[in-house]
Design a protein around this motif. Sequence first.
Motif, mmCIF file in Angstrom:
data_model
loop_
_atom_site.group_PDB
_atom_site.id
_atom_site.type_symbol
_atom_site.label_atom_id
_atom_site.label_comp_id
_atom_site.label_asym_id
_atom_site.label_seq_id
_atom_site.Cartn_x
_atom_site.Cartn_y
_atom_site.Cartn_z
ATOM 1 N N UNK A 1 0.837 -1.177 0.000
ATOM 2 C CA UNK A 1 0.000 0.000 0.000
ATOM 3 C C UNK A 1 0.884 1.244 0.000
ATOM 4 N N UNK A 2 0.544 2.233 -0.782
ATOM 5 C CA UNK A 2 1.293 3.480 -0.866
ATOM 6 C C UNK A 2 0.632 4.511 0.039
ATOM 7 N N UNK A 3 1.455 5.206 0.820
ATOM 8 C CA UNK A 3 0.938 6.221 1.746
ATOM 9 C C UNK A 3 0.539 7.482 0.988
ATOM 10 N N UNK A 4 -0.529 8.123 1.452
ATOM 11 C CA UNK A 4 -0.912 9.415 0.894
ATOM 12 C C UNK A 4 0.125 10.443 1.336
ATOM 13 N N UNK A 9 3.728 12.490 5.480
ATOM 14 C CA UNK A 9 4.239 13.562 6.329
ATOM 15 C C UNK A 9 4.110 13.185 7.808
ATOM 16 N N UNK A 10 2.978 12.613 8.181
ATOM 17 C CA UNK A 10 2.797 12.169 9.571
ATOM 18 C C UNK A 10 3.851 11.127 9.929
ATOM 19 N N UNK A 18 8.777 7.992 4.967
ATOM 20 C CA UNK A 18 7.395 8.032 4.481
ATOM 21 C C UNK A 18 6.615 6.781 4.873
ATOM 22 N N UNK A 19 7.322 5.649 4.974
ATOM 23 C CA UNK A 19 6.751 4.390 5.421
ATOM 24 C C UNK A 19 7.805 3.653 6.242
ATOM 25 N N UNK A 20 7.373 2.858 7.206
ATOM 26 C CA UNK A 20 8.325 2.145 8.064
ATOM 27 C C UNK A 20 9.272 1.263 7.265
ATOM 28 N N UNK A 40 4.824 23.411 2.864
ATOM 29 C CA UNK A 40 3.736 23.603 3.819
ATOM 30 C C UNK A 40 3.370 22.261 4.429
ATOM 31 N N UNK A 41 3.238 22.238 5.732
ATOM 32 C CA UNK A 41 2.829 21.017 6.423
ATOM 33 C C UNK A 41 1.349 20.785 6.167
ATOM 34 N N UNK A 42 0.989 19.584 5.743
ATOM 35 C CA UNK A 42 -0.401 19.224 5.449
ATOM 36 C C UNK A 42 -1.097 18.609 6.651
#
Length: 43
Positions: A1-4, A9-10, A18-20, A40-42
């Motif tokens: 699965x690809x992260x949004x 950012x989280x 971006x992913x573990x 800009x932080x989303x």
Amino acid sequence: MIASLRQAQKNFIEFGACEERCIEFVRKPNKQDEKDVQWKRLV
């Protein structure tokens, strides 16, 4: 699965990638790295 982008950012704030599964490919920033002034932080 690809992260949004928001999730990536989280994740980066939480554990530095971006992913573990990508942590092993992330390097520490160096003196030449610059933050984009328009970033800009989303989250």
